[in-house]
Scaffold this motif. Structure first.
Motif, PDB file in Angstrom:
ATOM      1  N   ARG A 269       0.829  -1.196   0.000  1.00  0.00           N
ATOM      2  CA  ARG A 269       0.000   0.000   0.000  1.00  0.00           C
ATOM      3  C   ARG A 269       0.871   1.256   0.000  1.00  0.00           C
ATOM      4  O   ARG A 269       0.601   2.213  -0.714  1.00  0.00           O
ATOM      5  N   VAL A 270       1.933   1.219   0.805  1.00  0.00           N
ATOM      6  CA  VAL A 270       2.849   2.368   0.844  1.00  0.00           C
ATOM      7  C   VAL A 270       3.475   2.589  -0.533  1.00  0.00           C
ATOM      8  O   VAL A 270       3.541   3.717  -1.029  1.00  0.00           O
ATOM      9  N   GLU A 271       3.883   1.510  -1.185  1.00  0.00           N
ATOM     10  CA  GLU A 271       4.516   1.633  -2.502  1.00  0.00           C
ATOM     11  C   GLU A 271       3.534   2.155  -3.552  1.00  0.00           C
ATOM     12  O   GLU A 271       3.891   2.991  -4.380  1.00  0.00           O
ATOM     13  N   ALA A 272       2.293   1.660  -3.503  1.00  0.00           N
ATOM     14  CA  ALA A 272       1.298   2.105  -4.481  1.00  0.00           C
ATOM     15  C   ALA A 272       0.968   3.580  -4.263  1.00  0.00           C
ATOM     16  O   ALA A 272       0.820   4.344  -5.221  1.00  0.00           O
ATOM     17  N   ASN A 273       0.869   3.988  -2.991  1.00  0.00           N
ATOM     18  CA  ASN A 273       0.625   5.403  -2.695  1.00  0.00           C
ATOM     19  C   ASN A 273       1.795   6.257  -3.157  1.00  0.00           C
ATOM     20  O   ASN A 273       1.618   7.359  -3.665  1.00  0.00           O
ATOM     21  N   TYR A 274       2.980   5.733  -2.961  1.00  0.00           N
ATOM     22  CA  TYR A 274       4.182   6.463  -3.370  1.00  0.00           C
ATOM     23  C   TYR A 274       4.162   6.662  -4.880  1.00  0.00           C
ATOM     24  O   TYR A 274       4.415   7.754  -5.393  1.00  0.00           O
ATOM     25  N   PHE A 275       3.800   5.597  -5.589  1.00  0.00           N
ATOM     26  CA  PHE A 275       3.732   5.685  -7.048  1.00  0.00           C
ATOM     27  C   PHE A 275       2.743   6.768  -7.473  1.00  0.00           C
ATOM     28  O   PHE A 275       3.051   7.608  -8.317  1.00  0.00           O
TER      29      PHE A 275
END
Ligand SMILES: [Zn+2]
Length: 495
Positions: A269-275
């Motif tokens: 989730r953190v990575e997708a939000n970062y993207f």
């Protein structure tokens, strides 16, 4: 193209010390493999490197950490470069199986079975190892389908925050993926248009369907069979359809597989939000803009929000991604509600958040002298509140704002150490508070005279607590009603 998961773990490995147990086991495997390949016994190799065979045996069994000097000597004696000894990959399928079984037996889920330790000698056939490991994997996946306890959830959050701090909250590999995606759809500069966002989805081979009957437990559903993304028409706050679509595309472009456990789910989730943030506030456009603002001593989150047309929260959070890596600033970020309960936080500037024994801060109450609490008392809570906060670890310059774009009132704070305030707009503020938290004397305990007067005469009825404290519902995607999701896909799927 290598998958993102692969790149990330390679990055991480290079940052980790040799000391992690996993590395020691892999190292031992490789050492044994290379020694046998050269036809040396333990004593023969021992003689060449000036060590007792028993010492080498400890290394091969992953029980001791090699010093760098010994590593070089060993590599020399075996005629390979040092990197060859340090590669994480197992040297053969058999070695891989042995390593996996060693690791599996250390897993608390496995250990909870109470079985005696299975020592893998050469007499245990490989197909038996395969068989045991298959059973273990099934055990693990059944386990992860269970409920993540609040303790596990908090520990996972704390672990993730630690990793984010180690890299200054900057993920180079995701920045690269986002920059490539933007280049592929012809992005040049400035804020992102709706058509660019749609082009991105098309570029990845997905079509969009706006629907009214999306299950309540989800923000979007992706039908991987028909390559369609379903979104609701209207959403509030930071989770605009645009952001949700980009987060969804983030999961796809970063090659996320089904989450293994709650920690994995959080990381994804953190990575997708970062993207999503890296697309909406592209590094290539935001960094020159921020550098110029810094040179003019006019850094401000509001401006970043306005220039890139994103929510205040996204602008503040994105600032933390770029601040350390590009502007040389350490900082902190907090999102808390009107009662001071922390929902999300990040720091690499030494500010100390209230935390539980596991180091988790979600659900903890912020000191009432911090700007995230003070902003709720300011005459105009929706304007931007600047203040200097003295704390036991130093003085910070903080900017807090109650983001009106959200369905509930949340204060978003961005703070920096005192000496960095000179780069920010609002630094001339005369607001100043003094926090002595975590000392009980600061704000946790009622003043003595009031305590004396009211002790034993108060019976508050607690409000049901926020979701950060509640047990998380079970499921591969925590909180998602799978039956609902499959029903939805069945209804909407082309015949
Ligand atoms: Zn306090």
């Amino acid at each position: 193209m290598a998958t993102f998961a692969g790149e990330a773990s390679a990055d991480l490995t290079s940052e980790l010390s040799l000391a992690s147990e996993l590395d020691l086991i892999a190292f031992g495997q490789r050492l044994r493999h290379l020694r046998k390949k050269r036809g040396f016994t333990l004593s023969e190799l021992g003689e060449r490197v000036g060590r007792a065979p028993s010492q080498l045996s400890l290394l091969e069994n992953g029980k001791r950490e090699p010093k760098l000097s010994l590593l070089k000597t060993l590599a020399g004696a075996l005629g390979v470069p040092v990197e060859e000894l340090l590669r994480r990959q197992a040297p053969s399928r058999r070695a891989q199986l042995e390593m996996e079984l060693e690791e599996a037996q250390r897993d608390p889920v496995y250990a909870a079975l109470g079985l005696p330790h299975l020592k893998v000698s050469v007499r245990v056939p490989s197909d038996v190892l395969e068989h045991v490991l298959a059973l273990y994997r099934e055990l693990r996946s059944r386990e992860s389908r269970g409920t993540a306890t609040p303790e596990e959830a908090r520990a996972a959050n704390a672990g993730l925050r630690r990793k984010m701090r180690e890299r200054g909250n900057y993920f180079a590999s995701i920045e690269r993926v986002a920059a490539d995606a933007l280049a592929a759809v012809g992005y040049r500069s400035g804020a992102l248009s709706q058509s660019t966002v749609l082009a991105l989805a098309a570029h990845l081979g997905f079509s969009l369907e706006t629907v009214q009957d999306l299950p309540r437990s989800v923000r979007s559903i992706t039908d991987l069979r028909n390559r369609r993304i379903y979104l609701k028409r209207e959403q509030l706050g930071m989770h605009t359809p645009r952001t949700i679509l980009l987060q969804t595309l983030g999961h796809i472009i970063l090659d996320h597989a089904k989450p293994r456990d709650f920690a994995d789910f959080l990381r994804q989730r953190v990575e997708a939000n970062y993207f999503a943030a890296a697309i909406l506030v592209p590094e290539a456009a935001a960094v020159p803009y921020l550098l110029e603002a810094k040179a003019e001593r006019a850094l401000s989150v509001e401006d970043l929000r306005d220039v890139f047309a994103v929510s205040y929260e996204m602008a503040a959070h994105r600032f933390t991604n770029l601040a350390t890596h590009h502007l040389g600033l350490t900082c902190h970020f907090v999102r808390n509600d009107a009662g001071g309960i922390i929902y999300k936080a990040y720091e690499n500037d030494g500010v100390v958040f209230p935390a539980d024994e596991q180091g988790a801060i979600e659900g903890q109450r912020l000191c009432q002298y911090w700007s995230g609490r003070q902003v709720f008392r300011s005459p105009d809570r929706f304007s931007v509140h600047h203040q200097y906060s003295d704390s036991p670890t130093g003085t910070y310059f903080c900017v807090a704002h109650v983001d009106p774009s959200r369905e509930r009132d949340f204060a978003i704070t961005l703070g920096v150490p005192f000496k960095e305030s000179r780069w920010f707009r609002g630094r001339e503020t005369t607001n100043r508070t003094k926090s002595r938290c975590p000392s009980e004397e600061c704000c946790r305990r009622p003043p003595a005279d009031l305590a004396k007067r009211w002790e034993g005469y108060a019976w508050p009825s607690a409000r049901a607590n926020s979701h950060v404290l509640a047990a998380l519902p079970p499921g591969t995607f925590p909180g998602v009603d799978e039956a609902d999701v499959y029903g939805f896909l069945e209804r909407h799927s082309p015949a």
